[in-house]
Design a protein around this motif. Sequence first.
Motif, PDB file in Angstrom:
ATOM      1  N   GLY A  34     -39.918 115.611  85.628  1.00 22.87           N
ATOM      2  CA  GLY A  34     -40.242 114.286  86.115  1.00 22.87           C
ATOM      3  C   GLY A  34     -41.689 113.905  85.924  1.00 22.87           C
ATOM      4  N   ARG A  35     -42.600 114.837  86.147  1.00 22.89           N
ATOM      5  CA  ARG A  35     -44.025 114.569  86.040  1.00 22.89           C
ATOM      6  C   ARG A  35     -44.548 114.725  84.617  1.00 22.89           C
ATOM      7  N   GLY A  36     -43.734 115.297  83.757  1.00 19.03           N
ATOM      8  CA  GLY A  36     -44.187 115.508  82.388  1.00 19.03           C
ATOM      9  C   GLY A  36     -45.177 116.642  82.253  1.00 19.03           C
ATOM     10  N   ASP A  37     -45.367 117.414  83.337  1.00 18.52           N
ATOM     11  CA  ASP A  37     -46.309 118.535  83.296  1.00 18.52           C
ATOM     12  C   ASP A  37     -46.144 119.426  84.538  1.00 18.52           C
ATOM     13  N   VAL A  38     -44.903 119.706  84.929  1.00 15.52           N
ATOM     14  CA  VAL A  38     -44.673 120.583  86.073  1.00 15.52           C
ATOM     15  C   VAL A  38     -45.193 121.979  85.726  1.00 15.52           C
ATOM     16  N   GLY A  39     -46.027 122.526  86.605  1.00 13.24           N
ATOM     17  CA  GLY A  39     -46.721 123.777  86.307  1.00 13.24           C
ATOM     18  C   GLY A  39     -45.820 124.907  85.868  1.00 13.24           C
ATOM     19  N   GLY A  92     -40.062 110.988  84.007  1.00 15.44           N
ATOM     20  CA  GLY A  92     -40.488 109.725  84.585  1.00 15.44           C
ATOM     21  C   GLY A  92     -41.936 109.425  84.261  1.00 15.44           C
ATOM     22  N   LEU A  93     -42.574 110.323  83.492  1.00 14.94           N
ATOM     23  CA  LEU A  93     -43.981 110.139  83.114  1.00 14.94           C
ATOM     24  C   LEU A  93     -44.171 110.579  81.664  1.00 14.94           C
ATOM     25  N   PRO A  94     -43.857 109.719  80.706  1.00 19.19           N
ATOM     26  CA  PRO A  94     -43.924 110.087  79.290  1.00 19.19           C
ATOM     27  C   PRO A  94     -45.335 110.377  78.791  1.00 19.19           C
ATOM     28  N   THR A  95     -46.337 110.026  79.590  1.00 17.25           N
ATOM     29  CA  THR A  95     -47.715 110.340  79.213  1.00 17.25           C
ATOM     30  C   THR A  95     -48.145 111.704  79.740  1.00 17.25           C
ATOM     31  N   GLY A  96     -47.233 112.438  80.383  1.00 14.36           N
ATOM     32  CA  GLY A  96     -47.559 113.766  80.892  1.00 14.36           C
ATOM     33  C   GLY A  96     -47.958 114.709  79.764  1.00 14.36           C
ATOM     34  N   PRO A  97     -48.892 115.621  80.014  1.00 17.37           N
ATOM     35  CA  PRO A  97     -49.413 116.513  78.964  1.00 17.37           C
ATOM     36  C   PRO A  97     -48.350 117.305  78.209  1.00 17.37           C
ATOM     37  N   LEU A  98     -47.350 117.852  78.906  1.00 15.31           N
ATOM     38  CA  LEU A  98     -46.319 118.627  78.218  1.00 15.31           C
ATOM     39  C   LEU A  98     -45.498 117.746  77.292  1.00 15.31           C
ATOM     40  N   VAL A  99     -45.167 116.567  77.765  1.00 14.78           N
ATOM     41  CA  VAL A  99     -44.364 115.646  76.958  1.00 14.78           C
ATOM     42  C   VAL A  99     -45.132 115.219  75.709  1.00 14.78           C
ATOM     43  N   VAL A 140     -40.982 109.378  90.583  1.00  9.21           N
ATOM     44  CA  VAL A 140     -40.856 110.831  90.687  1.00  9.21           C
ATOM     45  C   VAL A 140     -41.723 111.355  91.832  1.00  9.21           C
ATOM     46  N   TYR A 141     -41.461 112.594  92.198  1.00  8.75           N
ATOM     47  CA  TYR A 141     -42.224 113.242  93.263  1.00  8.75           C
ATOM     48  C   TYR A 141     -43.701 113.365  92.863  1.00  8.75           C
ATOM     49  N   LEU A 142     -44.582 113.053  93.785  1.00 10.23           N
ATOM     50  CA  LEU A 142     -46.036 113.114  93.596  1.00 10.23           C
ATOM     51  C   LEU A 142     -46.533 112.114  92.560  1.00 10.23           C
ATOM     52  N   ASP A 143     -45.817 111.007  92.418  1.00 13.52           N
ATOM     53  CA  ASP A 143     -46.272 109.958  91.508  1.00 13.52           C
ATOM     54  C   ASP A 143     -47.634 109.435  91.968  1.00 13.52           C
ATOM     55  N   GLU A 144     -48.510 109.121  91.003  1.00 12.32           N
ATOM     56  CA  GLU A 144     -49.872 108.675  91.340  1.00 12.32           C
ATOM     57  C   GLU A 144     -49.882 107.434  92.219  1.00 12.32           C
ATOM     58  N   LYS A 145     -48.906 106.582  92.082  1.00 14.63           N
ATOM     59  CA  LYS A 145     -48.977 105.321  92.826  1.00 14.63           C
ATOM     60  C   LYS A 145     -48.902 105.553  94.330  1.00 14.63           C
ATOM     61  N   HIS A 146     -48.299 106.656  94.745  1.00 14.42           N
ATOM     62  CA  HIS A 146     -48.261 106.956  96.168  1.00 14.42           C
ATOM     63  C   HIS A 146     -49.606 107.480  96.646  1.00 14.42           C
ATOM     64  N   ALA A 147     -50.289 108.193  95.772  1.00 19.37           N
ATOM     65  CA  ALA A 147     -51.603 108.728  96.130  1.00 19.37           C
ATOM     66  C   ALA A 147     -52.661 107.635  96.127  1.00 19.37           C
ATOM     67  N   GLU A 148     -52.456 106.607  95.312  1.00 17.60           N
ATOM     68  CA  GLU A 148     -53.459 105.564  95.152  1.00 17.60           C
ATOM     69  C   GLU A 148     -53.078 104.260  95.841  1.00 17.60           C
ATOM     70  N   GLY A 149     -52.108 104.328  96.728  1.00 17.38           N
ATOM     71  CA  GLY A 149     -51.695 103.121  97.422  1.00 17.38           C
ATOM     72  C   GLY A 149     -50.988 102.158  96.499  1.00 17.38           C
ATOM     73  N   ASP A 150     -51.433 100.922  96.461  1.00 22.63           N
ATOM     74  CA  ASP A 150     -50.775  99.899  95.659  1.00 22.63           C
ATOM     75  C   ASP A 150     -51.386  99.727  94.276  1.00 22.63           C
ATOM     76  N   ALA A 151     -52.269 100.638  93.900  1.00 17.10           N
ATOM     77  CA  ALA A 151     -52.897 100.521  92.583  1.00 17.10           C
ATOM     78  C   ALA A 151     -51.847 100.629  91.488  1.00 17.10           C
ATOM     79  N   PRO A 152     -51.925  99.810  90.441  1.00 17.24           N
ATOM     80  CA  PRO A 152     -50.940  99.880  89.352  1.00 17.24           C
ATOM     81  C   PRO A 152     -51.060 101.187  88.582  1.00 17.24           C
ATOM     82  N   THR A 153     -49.948 101.650  88.063  1.00 15.45           N
ATOM     83  CA  THR A 153     -49.934 102.879  87.274  1.00 15.45           C
ATOM     84  C   THR A 153     -49.801 102.548  85.804  1.00 15.45           C
ATOM     85  N   GLN A 154     -49.910 103.567  84.978  1.00 17.08           N
ATOM     86  CA  GLN A 154     -49.839 103.365  83.533  1.00 17.08           C
ATOM     87  C   GLN A 154     -48.409 103.346  83.037  1.00 17.08           C
TER      88      GLN A 154
END
Length: 200
Positions: free
Chosen positions: A91-96, A117-124, A138-152
Amino acid sequence: MDFEESYKRLTKAIVAEHEAVFERLDMRQLDAFMDEIIRAKHIFVYGTGREGISMRGFAMRLAHLGKSVYWLMDDTTVGMHEGDLFLLCDGRGDVGIHRRIVEQASKTGARLAFITGLPTGPLVRRYGDCVLFVHSTVYLDEKHAEGDAPTQHDVVETVQPMGNQFEQHVYLLMDVIAVLLKDRLGMSYEDMEANHRNIE
């Protein structure tokens, strides 16, 4: 709001979320994803956590479609080689936990297909020969960490916790893909049933 009203509100919201995710799927990506599956000699499927649960259901349907399919970490899984396909839900495109697995898989000559859910993830970006972008939270999506800030990336908002929406949608989407593959392979539901485990 009472219990019944909460139930109705939540179920309507969840159905609407999935409708919106389905509508955003890129048909060219879907077509390429299906072609990779059809061409593959052996298919290896993997995902962790609830994403993995969703992908196990798809692995079963691929077997019912007559494909040679393995869950990556089962003890009876054979070696991966050129001509094979590795389907990874990340989902994150870079799960450890996936990093070493993907690195090793890339050395085998097999094709690597990501459901993410994140095609710009490093592994992808680094290893993906084929990418199916599920426009879902997806879980731990940046938009939840950054509030209402738009994502890429363009994903559907959710009223659900953690990665629920993505994990649910992967299960639903893989079921739809299984039916589309059945049609493309010229099979019937009866053909699929003939490949079902017969010792239950």
